[in-house]
Motif scaffolding. Structure first.
Motif, PDB file in Angstrom:
ATOM      1  N   ALA B 120       8.182  12.080   8.549  1.00 41.43           N
ATOM      2  CA  ALA B 120       7.681  11.123   8.060  1.00 41.43           C
ATOM      3  C   ALA B 120       6.637  10.800   8.826  1.00 41.43           C
ATOM      4  N   ALA B 121       6.593  11.048  10.258  1.00 40.89           N
ATOM      5  CA  ALA B 121       5.595  10.833  11.292  1.00 40.89           C
ATOM      6  C   ALA B 121       4.454  11.785  11.214  1.00 40.89           C
ATOM      7  N   GLY B 122       4.522  12.979  10.283  1.00 42.20           N
ATOM      8  CA  GLY B 122       3.449  13.914  10.265  1.00 42.20           C
ATOM      9  C   GLY B 122       3.828  15.269  10.857  1.00 42.20           C
ATOM     10  N   ALA B 123       5.076  15.382  11.286  1.00 41.42           N
ATOM     11  CA  ALA B 123       5.703  16.799  11.689  1.00 41.42           C
ATOM     12  C   ALA B 123       5.789  17.813  10.616  1.00 41.42           C
ATOM     13  N   THR B 124       5.661  18.912  11.101  1.00 40.67           N
ATOM     14  CA  THR B 124       5.994  20.270   9.809  1.00 40.67           C
ATOM     15  C   THR B 124       7.444  20.728  10.012  1.00 40.67           C
ATOM     16  N   SER B 125       7.818  20.883   8.998  1.00 40.90           N
ATOM     17  CA  SER B 125       9.286  21.553   9.352  1.00 40.90           C
ATOM     18  C   SER B 125       9.265  22.955   9.687  1.00 40.90           C
ATOM     19  N   VAL B 126      10.176  23.370  10.537  1.00 36.58           N
ATOM     20  CA  VAL B 126      10.478  24.434  10.823  1.00 36.58           C
ATOM     21  C   VAL B 126      11.661  25.113  10.581  1.00 36.58           C
ATOM     22  N   SER B 127      12.915  24.181  10.539  1.00 36.95           N
ATOM     23  CA  SER B 127      14.292  24.614  10.074  1.00 36.95           C
ATOM     24  C   SER B 127      14.817  23.287   9.819  1.00 36.95           C
ATOM     25  N   ALA B 128      15.327  23.428   8.462  1.00 34.54           N
ATOM     26  CA  ALA B 128      16.001  22.058   8.096  1.00 34.54           C
ATOM     27  C   ALA B 128      17.342  22.003   8.950  1.00 34.54           C
ATOM     28  N   PRO B 129      17.850  20.912   9.010  1.00 34.24           N
ATOM     29  CA  PRO B 129      19.206  20.437   9.531  1.00 34.24           C
ATOM     30  C   PRO B 129      20.175  21.955   9.307  1.00 34.24           C
TER      31      PRO B 129
END
Lengths: 168, 168
Positions: B120-129
């Motif tokens: 939400a803050a603008g990070a990019t996903s690398v691996s979901a939980p």
């Protein structure tokens, strides 16, 4: 277990922090671990444990080493070839990684002591203890993979009893 | 000032640590700061302070931002172009830097919360939980410069009252 630290929140008690869309206050992450990607885990162990004296928490040969690196803080030295499975496309390039791990000291003398100790443990000098324009003293060394360590005496730097940092 | 932390020694009281040539025991450095080299300090401020809710300690536009990142721990976001003067030849390459900044949580649910908050803050996903083979849960995101953040629930991880980490 020090549960307060696992959920330690630097904005709690100070403010509710910024709001994210709704009125839910944000609790920022807090750093409890730093993982560096290394080319040779045994070499990292020789440097960090044998050379520098860090307390080893656990070690899986060829894979990962965990040491105690501060109050409630882990330092992990992980085989860089294993990283992409969890961290995606990361790796060493032609330049050293653009970061430093820092140790703030209570005196300029400690900067010199840490610098000398690191060189004796096999670090490479990047900059000898130097009086900086911002009013303090710092020195920089590189670990066996090029990761920078910065030893810093900033006369105004302070850590309160509750862990709050001021003076920078 | 929490002087004990500035000179905090994880081997004191446990052993004298390894010896370095002479009989002088080694006191290892302890991490009180982490500095990441960023391409746009204002963008980092938007992400870390406005987006993620870190407490800002000080900010010099275009140059450096300091935030509180844990107990007695600074996170600095420094203009990567300024780094070589103190850190030598460091810089971003074609791959993201081979490291991660980690937040160990007390539950798997917190991993999901931190992951969602970072996106939400603008990070990019690398691996979901993801449930990992070592028995815990972790997720990974990239900050605006590609630096990885790892949110980890390791059920055996513990921080004692004196700051000692165990269970990894």
């Amino acid at each position: 277990m020090y549960d307060d630290l696992l959920s330690w929140c630097p904005v709690a008690g100070v403010s509710h922090g910024p709001m994210l869309g709704s009125m839910t206050p944000i609790t920022p992450p807090s750093i409890t671990a730093l993982t560096l990607g290394v080319r040779d885990v045994q070499r990292s162990r020789d440097f960090y444990v044998t050379g520098l004296g860090f307390r080893e928490i656990s070690f899986i040969p060829g894979e990962i080493l965990f040491v105690q690196a501060g109050f409630g803080l882990l330092l992990a030295l992980w085989n860089v070839e294993s990283m992409p499975g969890e961290y995606g496309q990361v790796g060493h390039g032609t330049l050293a990684p653009p970061l430093s791990v820092g140790h703030n000291t209570a005196s300029a003398e400690e900067v010199s002591e840490l610098y000398a100790g690191a060189l004796a443990a096999g670090a490479t000098s990047v900059s000898a203890p130097t009086r900086r324009e911002w009013g303090g003293t710092s020195a920089c060394v590189a670990d066996p993979d090029g990761f920078r360590w910065d030893f810093v005496h900033n006369p105004s730097f302070a850590i309160d009893d509750d862990g709050t940092v001021t003076g920078v």
